[in-house]
Design an enzyme around this catalytic site. Structure first.
Site, PDB file in Angstrom:
ATOM      1  N   TYR A  29     -57.770  25.487  28.611  1.00 43.81           N
ATOM      2  CA  TYR A  29     -57.826  26.272  27.384  1.00 43.81           C
ATOM      3  C   TYR A  29     -58.172  25.349  26.225  1.00 43.81           C
ATOM      4  O   TYR A  29     -57.832  24.153  26.245  1.00 43.81           O
ATOM      5  CB  TYR A  29     -56.453  26.853  27.074  1.00 43.81           C
ATOM      6  CG  TYR A  29     -56.097  28.166  27.707  1.00 43.81           C
ATOM      7  CD1 TYR A  29     -56.932  29.270  27.611  1.00 43.81           C
ATOM      8  CD2 TYR A  29     -54.862  28.332  28.332  1.00 43.81           C
ATOM      9  CE1 TYR A  29     -56.553  30.502  28.147  1.00 43.81           C
ATOM     10  CE2 TYR A  29     -54.478  29.556  28.871  1.00 43.81           C
ATOM     11  CZ  TYR A  29     -55.333  30.634  28.775  1.00 43.81           C
ATOM     12  OH  TYR A  29     -54.944  31.835  29.288  1.00 43.81           O
ATOM     13  N   GLU A  84     -48.834  30.378  26.260  1.00 46.03           N
ATOM     14  CA  GLU A  84     -47.493  29.931  25.843  1.00 46.03           C
ATOM     15  C   GLU A  84     -47.616  28.831  24.786  1.00 46.03           C
ATOM     16  O   GLU A  84     -46.819  27.896  24.721  1.00 46.03           O
ATOM     17  CB  GLU A  84     -46.657  29.437  27.038  1.00 46.03           C
ATOM     18  CG  GLU A  84     -46.188  30.521  27.947  1.00 46.03           C
ATOM     19  CD  GLU A  84     -47.289  31.126  28.798  1.00 46.03           C
ATOM     20  OE1 GLU A  84     -47.639  32.301  28.586  1.00 46.03           O
ATOM     21  OE2 GLU A  84     -47.826  30.424  29.674  1.00 46.03           O
ATOM     22  N   ASN A 141     -59.160  36.182  25.814  1.00 49.66           N
ATOM     23  CA  ASN A 141     -58.268  36.043  26.952  1.00 49.66           C
ATOM     24  C   ASN A 141     -57.392  37.274  27.121  1.00 49.66           C
ATOM     25  O   ASN A 141     -56.691  37.648  26.180  1.00 49.66           O
ATOM     26  CB  ASN A 141     -57.365  34.820  26.772  1.00 49.66           C
ATOM     27  CG  ASN A 141     -56.500  34.565  27.975  1.00 49.66           C
ATOM     28  OD1 ASN A 141     -57.010  34.458  29.083  1.00 49.66           O
ATOM     29  ND2 ASN A 141     -55.204  34.512  27.786  1.00 49.66           N
ATOM     30  N   GLU A 142     -57.451  37.876  28.284  1.00 44.25           N
ATOM     31  CA  GLU A 142     -56.643  39.066  28.582  1.00 44.25           C
ATOM     32  C   GLU A 142     -56.692  40.053  27.415  1.00 44.25           C
ATOM     33  O   GLU A 142     -55.662  40.584  26.992  1.00 44.25           O
ATOM     34  CB  GLU A 142     -55.199  38.663  28.909  1.00 44.25           C
ATOM     35  CG  GLU A 142     -55.086  37.892  30.214  1.00 44.25           C
ATOM     36  CD  GLU A 142     -53.640  37.570  30.607  1.00 44.25           C
ATOM     37  OE1 GLU A 142     -52.759  37.612  29.741  1.00 44.25           O
ATOM     38  OE2 GLU A 142     -53.417  37.268  31.788  1.00 44.25           O
ATOM     39  N   GLU A 170     -56.415  33.155  37.165  1.00 46.87           N
ATOM     40  CA  GLU A 170     -55.054  32.618  37.007  1.00 46.87           C
ATOM     41  C   GLU A 170     -54.234  33.029  38.219  1.00 46.87           C
ATOM     42  O   GLU A 170     -53.682  34.128  38.253  1.00 46.87           O
ATOM     43  CB  GLU A 170     -54.364  33.171  35.747  1.00 46.87           C
ATOM     44  CG  GLU A 170     -54.869  32.619  34.440  1.00 46.87           C
ATOM     45  CD  GLU A 170     -53.981  33.028  33.247  1.00 46.87           C
ATOM     46  OE1 GLU A 170     -52.951  33.703  33.439  1.00 46.87           O
ATOM     47  OE2 GLU A 170     -54.348  32.671  32.116  1.00 46.87           O
ATOM     48  N   TYR A 204     -43.620  24.344  34.564  1.00 50.05           N
ATOM     49  CA  TYR A 204     -44.187  25.522  35.215  1.00 50.05           C
ATOM     50  C   TYR A 204     -43.907  25.579  36.721  1.00 50.05           C
ATOM     51  O   TYR A 204     -44.402  26.433  37.416  1.00 50.05           O
ATOM     52  CB  TYR A 204     -45.701  25.573  34.950  1.00 50.05           C
ATOM     53  CG  TYR A 204     -46.247  26.982  34.806  1.00 50.05           C
ATOM     54  CD1 TYR A 204     -46.180  27.660  33.590  1.00 50.05           C
ATOM     55  CD2 TYR A 204     -46.821  27.637  35.879  1.00 50.05           C
ATOM     56  CE1 TYR A 204     -46.672  28.946  33.450  1.00 50.05           C
ATOM     57  CE2 TYR A 204     -47.319  28.936  35.749  1.00 50.05           C
ATOM     58  CZ  TYR A 204     -47.236  29.569  34.526  1.00 50.05           C
ATOM     59  OH  TYR A 204     -47.733  30.852  34.392  1.00 50.05           O
TER      60      TYR A 204
END
Ligand SMILES: *[C@@H]1O[C@H](CO)[C@@H](O)[C@H](O)[C@H]1NC(C)=O
Ligand SMILES: *[C@@H]1O[C@H](CO)[C@@H](O)[C@H](O)[C@H]1NC(C)=O
Ligand SMILES: *[C@@H]1O[C@H](CO)[C@@H](O)[C@H](O)[C@H]1NC(C)=O
Ligand SMILES: *[C@@H]1O[C@H](CO)[C@@H](O)[C@H](O)[C@H]1NC(C)=O
Ligand SMILES: *[C@@H]1O[C@H](CO)[C@@H](O)[C@H](O)[C@H]1NC(C)=O
Ligand SMILES: *[C@@H]1O[C@H](CO)[C@@H](O)[C@H](O)[C@H]1NC(C)=O
Ligand SMILES: *[C@@H]1O[C@H](CO)[C@@H](O)[C@H](O)[C@H]1NC(C)=O
Length: 645
Positions: A77, A123, A181-182, A262, A327
């Site tokens: 990103y 995030e 994004n999304e 993803e 993560y």
């Protein structure tokens, strides 16, 4: 025939190389339902790494480990606010040098899937959008709002031209570029906005580049997130019915390569919630299914890394993410090889040849042990130093953006208008503390107001007493409708029935003070004032790296036994927030490149509540093992696990 002169040979060589470069192509083959690289069918196996979450010092190590797992590509990103923290102040050096990152990937033979934003979620604070966009309060982010588009346009006209030479067809590693994004998960559903972005990207990157979108694997989510001309891909995690998930991609793209952009190898954390763990078995099973399908897969994350400084985001209902972005990924936050890494590598090995040669080993960690810190002054004592421009006067509170402070802390001060002899509730209209206010009266701590959690605090005090609210921005919402997340006091403060007025607002530049050596430049500050022991205050100390041990300094982790919540810097590097009282994260990752053997290493801690280590000692401890999964201090109310869908 006479031999060709040297210069002609060089020219010939250049022409041949140029011709080879010109042959580099990366395309979508709709009939063959695959990508084509240099004309040949191509499927990628990729992993996410965010250069903004790994120090530059470790980029090569992490990328090489990814390469040695058998990945063809990495995905990153681009956080806009990391590069343009203030309008038109661009940062592209050091840890922000994305070109050096791309070059490193290229040198290692890794391709790159670039997720260029402007919005990224991730995030990350405000999903990568700069907070200064909120200067016009009514701005509609991620839409055709004219002010929003003007800012996007300006940023992209600086950023995208830097990316152009790194496109695959121009000799670089970037094979595809994600737009937004999304977007289908957002409420605006503004096709003109997506179309505007498509044109903007094409204008700067050219017509050949493969542009794509990513949305959750559901027809409802793809509806508003896709646009003809942008190749639609999906995202989903282990345990999903792979056939059904890719059928939803087929709703938008009846032909062309299958892509999961993803595939979740783990999951994110929030302060006060249980540490997320995702089983290797589940990942291996679904990964295998997708690869058997011939799908292109990006594993999110392959290495999560760290939210250094103030960069974490938050979900809503308000739940900020901790400093670690481990993560539960196949490479740990500190880049360690895990069982998950080797299990994934084995799956990949069934489908392609894994590169030969050694995998860079896990870096050694060193427990430097305990160090005692000395207490300096409180934040309130240091206001003149922390806010050199002096306070802003305002009848009613102003938010962070209104005082042009985007991160960290702002102190709001007023005086009590009358005597409050019985406990009187201090509060804000409609939950207006964003996100925590550490309250003192004449320097004496009264408690904490916290967004969504602690909305009232009973206080007493005399007319004329100084009421301070030190307000901490805990990270802006990064997902969903509410990422226009204003910080500070965003409504009026009331005490009983009185609206408090006539504020002095101190935007605090704590990082500059720490970087310039809190304890060196201000020796006078060494004397702690006589104010109450628990008000937000600075603590400093230093430690030497032991001599005679080879290969020091090494990475380490820092613990805060007995401390509550605050921020920590080592040698001026802002390592992030610690909050062991809430968890689940207990230790912070300390990468070795910020440590030195040639001078004492200086530790600065801003403790916002209580550093009660007992016996008046303020101890922090360097250990060699991280703890990210403590079970203390969890919210009693049950947050529903936030799903990306
Ligand atoms: C997976 O989804 C497909 C397509 O919707 C369906 O035919 C199949 O039965 C599903 N498999 C399982 C195990 O649910
Ligand atoms: C507040 O109380 C003090 C006594 O503690 C008194 O002297 C003073 O006049 C009072 N002030 C106001 C504004 O009522
Ligand atoms: C504040 O004090 C009142 C009584 O004066 C009490 O009813 C209330 O529960 C207290 N609120 C808090 C948040 O302590
Ligand atoms: C505080 O109240 C005043 C008077 O009602 C109002 O004009 C002002 O907008 C309010 N300020 C905030 C930050 O809510
Ligand atoms: C606030 O005003 C209401 C109504 O006028 C009154 O009943 C109440 O006692 C007041 N509360 C305080 C803390 O002064
Ligand atoms: C830490 O501070 C001391 C002075 O207190 C200074 O001499 C030293 O260079 C500093 N260390 C680093 C790594 O900057
Ligand atoms: C925390 O993680 C460690 C290391 O993975 C593990 O050994 C331990 O059992 C975990 N503790 C809890 C409470 O989950």
């Amino acid at each position: 025939m006479a031999p060709l002169p040297q210069s002609l040979l060089v020219l010939l060589f250049l022409l041949v190389s140029l011709a080879a470069a010109l042959q580099r192509t990366f395309e979508i083959d709709y009939d063959g339902s695959c990508f084509r690289k240099d004309g040949k069918p191509f499927r990628y196996i990729s992993g996410s790494i965010h250069y903004s979450r790994v120090p530059r010092f470790y980029w090569k190590d992490r990328l090489l480990k990814m390469k040695m797992a058998g990945l063809d590509a990495i995905q990153t990103y681009v956080p806009w606010n990391f590069h343009e923290p203030e309008p038109e102040k661009y940062q592209f050096t050091g840890d922000q040098d994305i070109e050096a990152f791309l070059q490193t990937a290229n040198d290692l033979g890794l391709l790159v899937v670039l997720r260029a934003g402007p919005y990224i979620c991730a995030e990350w604070d405000m999903g990568g959008l700069p907070a200064w966009l909120l200067e016009r309060e009514s701005i509609v982010l991620r839409s055709s709002d004219a002010d929003y588009l003007a800012a996007v346009d300006k940023w992209m006209s600086v950023f995208l031209p830097k990316m152009k030479p790194f496109l695959y067809q121009n000799g670089g590693p970037i094979i595809t570029v994600q737009v937004e994004n999304e977007y289908g998960s957002y409420f605006t559903c503004d096709y003109n906005y997506l179309r505007y972005l498509e044109n903007l990207f094409r204008q700067h990157l050219g017509d050949e580049v493969v542009l794509f979108t990513t949305d959750g694997a559901g027809i409802g989510l793809l509806k508003c997130g896709t646009l003809q001309g942008l190749y639609a891909t999906v995202d989903f995690g282990p345990g999903t019915n792979v056939t059904a998930a890719f059928l939803s991609q087929r709703y938008s793209e009846p032909r062309g390569p299958l892509v999961n952009s993803e595939f979740y190898t783990g999951w994110l954390d929030h302060w006060g919630q249980r540490h997320s763990v995702v089983s290797t078995q589940a990942i291996v099973k679904t990964l295998n299914e997708m690869l058997a399908f011939g799908a292109n897969v990006n594993m999110y994350m392959f290495i999560g890394g760290t939210n250094f400084g103030y960069w974490n985001g938050a979900n809503s209902p308000y739940a900020p993410q901790p400093t670690s972005y481990d993560y539960d990924a196949p490479l740990s936050e500190a880049g360690d090889l895990t069982d998950k890494y080797f299990a994934i590598r084995d799956v990949i090995g069934k489908y392609k040849r894994i590169p030969e040669g050694p995998i860079p080993p896990t870096t050694p960690k060193y427990a430097y042990g305990q160090i005692a810190l000395e207490k300096l002054n409180t934040v309130a004592d240091l206001l003149n130093t922390l806010c050199q421009g002096g306070p802003i006067k305002s009848v009613y509170p102003l938010n962070f953006v209104q005082v042009k402070q985007y991160f960290g802390f702002v102190l709001y001060r007023t005086t009590l208008p009358k005597n409050y002899t019985v406990p009187t509730p201090l509060s804000t209209f409609l939950n207006g503390v964003r996100d925590r206010a550490y309250v003192t009266i004449d320097g004496v701590p009264q408690g904490v107001l916290e967004r969504d959690k602690n909305l009232f605090l009973n206080i007493t005090g005399k007319a004329g007493a100084a009421l301070d609210l030190l307000v901490e921005n805990l990270g802006r919402v990064n997902f969903g409708r509410y990422n226009n997340d204003f910080k500070g006091l965003v409504s009026n403060v009331t005490l009983g029935n009185d609206t408090l007025k006539n504020w002095l607002i101190f935007p605090l530049d704590i990082d500059s003070l720490v970087i310039h050596g809190l304890q060196n430049r201000y020796p006078a500050l060494r004397r702690p004032s006589s104010t109450a022991p628990l008000a937000p205050a600075f603590y400093v100390g230093s430690f030497l790296i032991p001599s005679g041990i080879p290969d020091l300094p090494q990475d380490t982790f820092i613990r805060f036994p007995g401390w509550t919540k605050g921020q920590i810097w080592i040698n001026g590097f802002n390592l992030g927030r610690y909050w062991p009282a809430r968890g689940p994260q207990v230790t912070l990752f300390v990468p070795r490149h910020i440590l030195t053997t040639s001078a004492p290493n200086n530790v600065t801690v801003l403790e916002l509540e209580s550093p009660l280590n007992g016996a008046g000692k303020y101890i922090v401890e360097f250990v060699d093992t991280p703890v990210l999964n403590a079970t203390l201090g969890f919210d009693t109310e049950s947050f529903k696990l936030l799903s990306k869908e």
